[in-house]
Write a protein that holds these residues in place. Structure first.
Motif, PDB file in Angstrom:
ATOM      1  N   LYS A  77       0.735  -1.289   0.024  1.00  0.00           N
ATOM      2  CA  LYS A  77      -0.167   0.128   0.050  1.00  0.00           C
ATOM      3  C   LYS A  77       1.020   1.244   0.113  1.00  0.00           C
ATOM      4  O   LYS A  77       0.393   2.294  -0.289  1.00  0.00           O
ATOM      5  CB  LYS A  77      -0.869   0.089   1.295  1.00  0.00           C
ATOM      6  N   ASP A  78       2.272   1.413   0.113  1.00  0.00           N
ATOM      7  CA  ASP A  78       3.144   2.378   0.409  1.00  0.00           C
ATOM      8  C   ASP A  78       3.053   2.951  -1.224  1.00  0.00           C
ATOM      9  O   ASP A  78       3.147   2.111  -2.254  1.00  0.00           O
ATOM     10  CB  ASP A  78       4.383   1.975   0.897  1.00  0.00           C
ATOM     11  N   GLU A  79       3.256   4.323  -1.040  1.00  0.00           N
ATOM     12  CA  GLU A  79       3.473   4.776  -2.643  1.00  0.00           C
ATOM     13  C   GLU A  79       4.875   4.564  -3.233  1.00  0.00           C
ATOM     14  O   GLU A  79       4.568   4.643  -4.598  1.00  0.00           O
ATOM     15  CB  GLU A  79       3.209   6.365  -2.355  1.00  0.00           C
ATOM     16  N   MET A  80       5.812   4.318  -2.438  1.00  0.00           N
ATOM     17  CA  MET A  80       7.314   3.959  -3.171  1.00  0.00           C
ATOM     18  C   MET A  80       7.248   2.771  -3.654  1.00  0.00           C
ATOM     19  O   MET A  80       8.121   2.385  -4.329  1.00  0.00           O
ATOM     20  CB  MET A  80       8.229   4.636  -2.196  1.00  0.00           C
ATOM     21  N   TYR A  81       6.101   2.066  -3.307  1.00  0.00           N
ATOM     22  CA  TYR A  81       6.495   0.301  -3.701  1.00  0.00           C
ATOM     23  C   TYR A  81       6.363   0.165  -5.191  1.00  0.00           C
ATOM     24  O   TYR A  81       7.214  -0.567  -5.474  1.00  0.00           O
ATOM     25  CB  TYR A  81       5.250  -0.232  -2.912  1.00  0.00           C
ATOM     26  N   ILE A  82       5.727   1.028  -5.867  1.00  0.00           N
ATOM     27  CA  ILE A  82       5.545   0.860  -7.280  1.00  0.00           C
ATOM     28  C   ILE A  82       6.715   1.498  -7.896  1.00  0.00           C
ATOM     29  O   ILE A  82       7.382   0.712  -9.042  1.00  0.00           O
ATOM     30  CB  ILE A  82       4.205   1.694  -7.711  1.00  0.00           C
ATOM     31  N   LEU A 127       9.468  -1.141 -10.323  1.00  0.00           N
ATOM     32  CA  LEU A 127       9.716  -0.558 -11.588  1.00  0.00           C
ATOM     33  C   LEU A 127      11.202  -0.434 -11.876  1.00  0.00           C
ATOM     34  O   LEU A 127      11.775  -0.922 -12.969  1.00  0.00           O
ATOM     35  CB  LEU A 127       9.087   0.761 -12.006  1.00  0.00           C
ATOM     36  N   GLN A 128      11.966  -0.042 -10.903  1.00  0.00           N
ATOM     37  CA  GLN A 128      13.524   0.058 -10.811  1.00  0.00           C
ATOM     38  C   GLN A 128      13.877  -1.329 -10.991  1.00  0.00           C
ATOM     39  O   GLN A 128      14.898  -1.619 -11.652  1.00  0.00           O
ATOM     40  CB  GLN A 128      13.964   0.762  -9.678  1.00  0.00           C
ATOM     41  N   VAL A 129      13.763  -2.261 -10.010  1.00  0.00           N
ATOM     42  CA  VAL A 129      14.055  -3.731  -9.992  1.00  0.00           C
ATOM     43  C   VAL A 129      13.794  -4.386 -11.348  1.00  0.00           C
ATOM     44  O   VAL A 129      14.381  -5.447 -11.563  1.00  0.00           O
ATOM     45  CB  VAL A 129      13.727  -4.268  -8.630  1.00  0.00           C
ATOM     46  N   SER A 130      12.725  -4.236 -11.894  1.00  0.00           N
ATOM     47  CA  SER A 130      12.177  -5.005 -13.016  1.00  0.00           C
ATOM     48  C   SER A 130      13.020  -5.049 -14.159  1.00  0.00           C
ATOM     49  O   SER A 130      13.082  -6.044 -14.963  1.00  0.00           O
ATOM     50  CB  SER A 130      10.609  -4.340 -13.354  1.00  0.00           C
ATOM     51  N   HIS A 131      13.851  -4.113 -14.310  1.00  0.00           N
ATOM     52  CA  HIS A 131      14.684  -4.072 -15.541  1.00  0.00           C
ATOM     53  C   HIS A 131      15.879  -5.088 -15.305  1.00  0.00           C
ATOM     54  O   HIS A 131      16.106  -5.796 -16.312  1.00  0.00           O
ATOM     55  CB  HIS A 131      15.298  -2.442 -15.799  1.00  0.00           C
TER      56      HIS A 131
END
Length: 692
Positions: A102-107, A111-115
């Protein structure tokens, strides 16, 4: 990273110390030259030899560039959790995950780790690191010349754990229950108890035998790690799935106890006799709870009790296994009160932590009862009932991957059931020559289950390979096997027998590892069999309804409706009556044919029974007046008409007499010609004529 292991050994184990002294060099052997061999000697000149003790370090244009290697190690464990969260608790970890999501910085972090993760996935897809190069190569079959790709199943006995007190008491007690520790299965808890009624349990000296239970280290079968000395022998012993130091037990006197291996060999706490079971507490299982200290027990007295290890003075809840809504009273009211006198004794118990409020009980009468702890009334607590076995259900367990399907073992068969079908099992084994004593699913390969037998054999079944016979049968010992438990890795199985010996058997990898298509194939098989049994169940229900309406007609409002079992019994009774009547009719026809053949009259006897001329005349004379007397009454004619009719009747009677005498003479002539050839029949005929 270099891994080093230091081996240590005591100085006393090396032997005697070596002592060196200064001495001269004595000549041990002196070999003189042999002149006879000199003729075979050839001088070689020049001689070129080289000896190099070190590795050659030469620089040349042909040499390749050497690769530089580095040793690096990484120890990865699940981290990032706060200190106040227990990693073993599923509820706490899931609650914390939802909070982080639920944290805002989670998304943004995802996205940074997904690459980086996408790059690694594409790299793995380029090279199939899990490819099996020899997976599809066929292996030759042993008996037939057909090539098969199924790996041969093997087994071997790794360790044998014996009861240390068997030598002192002169009698070994059965290993009635086995449990693996949760920390990778490095320890094994074995409960020894003799449940035979009024069996002599004394030592050779006459003192009462102390029946202990043991905790073994898997790699050390010589000496138990801890000896448990209970006041009463333990019928069952179960590890806590979250704490490897805590255990609960059920004793022969019905009491349950809590054990902590860090506190020694005595129980920490036990329940009182007044609130315990009336019979031996044969089954205990831990319950998934927030405190991690709740468990429940079952016994053959028909009661299921829930306990808390922090307070064993009284049970949290008690359930009586009284399954039935029986009719009582004149008005046909349902008796909702549970009575322990009608309770069914428990012979097996099953609990799945993913379904915390549901559990299953196998009874001594062959029934499996599906129970719900949260039910308010007895009907809601005892949800469903399955007629599983002929005798007691000695083993009951859900499939680890398909929770709706469960395994029952009893009498001479093992059966796989579905919760949706209550009439019959969907898969079952054939009847064995000896009785089965236990069984269970493999936790890693979902199509494999094990069964133990009275003759000391262990059968391994794989329903994807074959269903008519086990894929592997192991003769473990000559004594009956009493308990069994599969290790969480799926390759090790602990088996206890009636003389207190526990065997640790290891199986091959093909019985413990799931292949790529095993789970989809097993899903299709179970769904197909489930669908088939549902169709048969619906058809049988229609047949019973037709028979019921045909026999009973419209039900009266005051009369109770007959059960399905009674209608099925009527069908079977009618079939039995029809078969019995057919057999009786066939027997009567055969008897009638035999009587006809045996009682067929001889031709000479027929001749003797034929009336003579005088007898025929008498019969005609007696009949003629009757006709003459009756006709005038009916017609009412004159005397002249009666006299004319009398004359006509006399003429007809005389013509009949002439015809009968001619036929009688012909019969006599034919019989005389036959009797002349048969000399044996003549005296019989004469005797009969004299009698007449």
């Amino acid at each position: 990273m270099e891994v080093n292991y230091v081996y240590t050994k005591k100085r006393s184990e090396f032997g005697r110390q070596c002592i060196l002294t200064e001495t001269t060099y004595p000549i041990s052997v002196d070999i003189y030259p042999n002149r006879n061999i000199t003729a075979n000697y050839v001088l070689k000149n020049p001689v070129s030899r080289s000896v190099q003790c070190a590795s050659v370090m030469a620089e040349h244009e042909v040499n390749t560039i050497t690769a530089q290697y580095e040793n690096r190690g990484m120890n990865h464990t699940e981290g990032g959790w706060p200190k106040d969260i227990n990693i073993a608790e599923v509820e706490q970890t899931t609650r914390y995950r939802k909070k982080v999501e639920k944290d805002e910085m989670y998304i943004h972090a995802i996205l940074q780790v997904s690459h980086t993760m996408e790059h690694c996935i594409l790299q793995n897809n380029a090279v199939e690191i899990y490819e099996e190069y020899f997976g599809g190569q066929p292996l030759p079959a042993a008996d037939s010349g057909v090539s098969v790709s199924v790996e041969k199943s093997t087994s071997r006995t790794v360790n044998v754990f014996r009861d240390p007190t068997a030598t002192n008491t002169g009698r070994a007690f059965p290993a009635c229950h086995v449990s693996w520790s949760p920390n990778g299965g490095s320890r094994l808890a074995v409960a020894h108890c003799g449940l035979e009624f009024q069996k002599d349990r004394r030592t050779r000296g006459g003192a009462p035998a102390m029946i202990n239970s043991y905790i073994w280290e898997v790699e050390n079968p010589n000496k138990p790690e801890l000896i448990l000395t209970p006041p009463s022998p333990l019928a069952c012993l179960e590890y806590n799935p979250k704490d490897p130091h805590c255990l609960v037990s059920g004793a022969r006197n019905g009491r349950v106890g809590f054990w902590d291996t860090r506190r020694g060999s005595l129980p920490v706490d036990q329940s009182g006799l007044d609130v315990s079971h009336r019979d031996p507490a044969s089954f205990v299982l831990w319950v998934a709870s927030k405190s991690g200290s709740e468990f429940f027990s079952a016994s053959t007295d028909g009661q299921v009790k829930w306990w808390d290890t922090r307070k064993l003075s009284e049970p949290l809840e008690t359930l009586i296994l009284d399954p039935g809504n029986k009719f009582s009273g004149a008005g046909g009211a349902v008796d909702t009160e549970q009575k322990i006198s009608r309770a069914l004794g428990t012979s097996s118990l099953e609990y799945e932590s993913t379904i915390p409020t549901r559990f299953m009980v196998g009874t001594e009468k062959g029934y499996v009862i599906n129970c719900n702890r949260k039910g308010k009334t007895p009907a809601e607590k005892l949800v469903g009932q399955y007629s599983a076995q002929i005798g007691p259900v000695v083993a009951l367990q859900r499939n680890p991957a398909f929770l709706k399907n469960f395994l029952t073992v009893g009498d001479w068969t093992a059966r796989i059931w579905s919760e949706d079908v209550r009439e019959s099992a969907i898969i079952w084994t054939g009847y064995h020559r000896v009785m089965l004593t236990g069984g269970g699913w493999s936790p890693t390969r979902y199509s494999v289950f094990y069964t133990t037998r009275v003759d000391g054999s262990l059968d391994v079944w794989d329903i994807l390979q074959q269903q008519r016979e086990p894929c592997l049968s192991v003769k473990v010992c000559d004594e009956p096997l009493r308990s069994m438990r599969v290790h969480e890795s799926g390759q090790l199985v602990a088996i206890g027998n009636d003389v207190g010996i526990t065997y640790l058997v290891e199986f091959s990898e093909n019985l413990a590892i799931n292949h790529k298509n095993d789970k989809p194939m097993l899903t299709q098989m179970l769904e197909r069999e489930n669908r088939r049994e549902k169709i048969l169940e619906a058809r049988m229900r229609e047949i019973r309804l037709k028979v019921k309406t045909k026999d009973t007609g419209p039900a009266q409002p005051d009369s109770p409706v007959k059960s399905k079992a009674s209608s099925s019994n009527l069908v079977l009774l009618e079939q039995a009556e029809k078969e019995f009547i057919e057999v009786v009719n066939q027997g009567l026809e055969k008897l009638e044919q035999r009587r006809v053949v045996a009682a067929k009259p001889n031709e000479d006897e027929v001749e003797e029974e034929a009336p003579t001329e005088g007898e025929e005349n008498m019969e005609i004379d007696e009949e003629a007046p009757e006709i003459v007397q009756e006709e005038p009454k009916e017609e009412g004619g004159s005397k002249a008409e009666g006299a004319s009719k009398d004359g006509e009747l006399k003429e007809e009677a005389e013509s009949k007499e002439v015809a009968q005498t001619d036929s009688g003479k012909k019969k006599k002539a034919s019989t005389r010609t036959e009797t002349e050839g048969t000399s044996e029949k003549e005296p019989k005929v004469k005797k009969k004529k004299e009698k007449k």
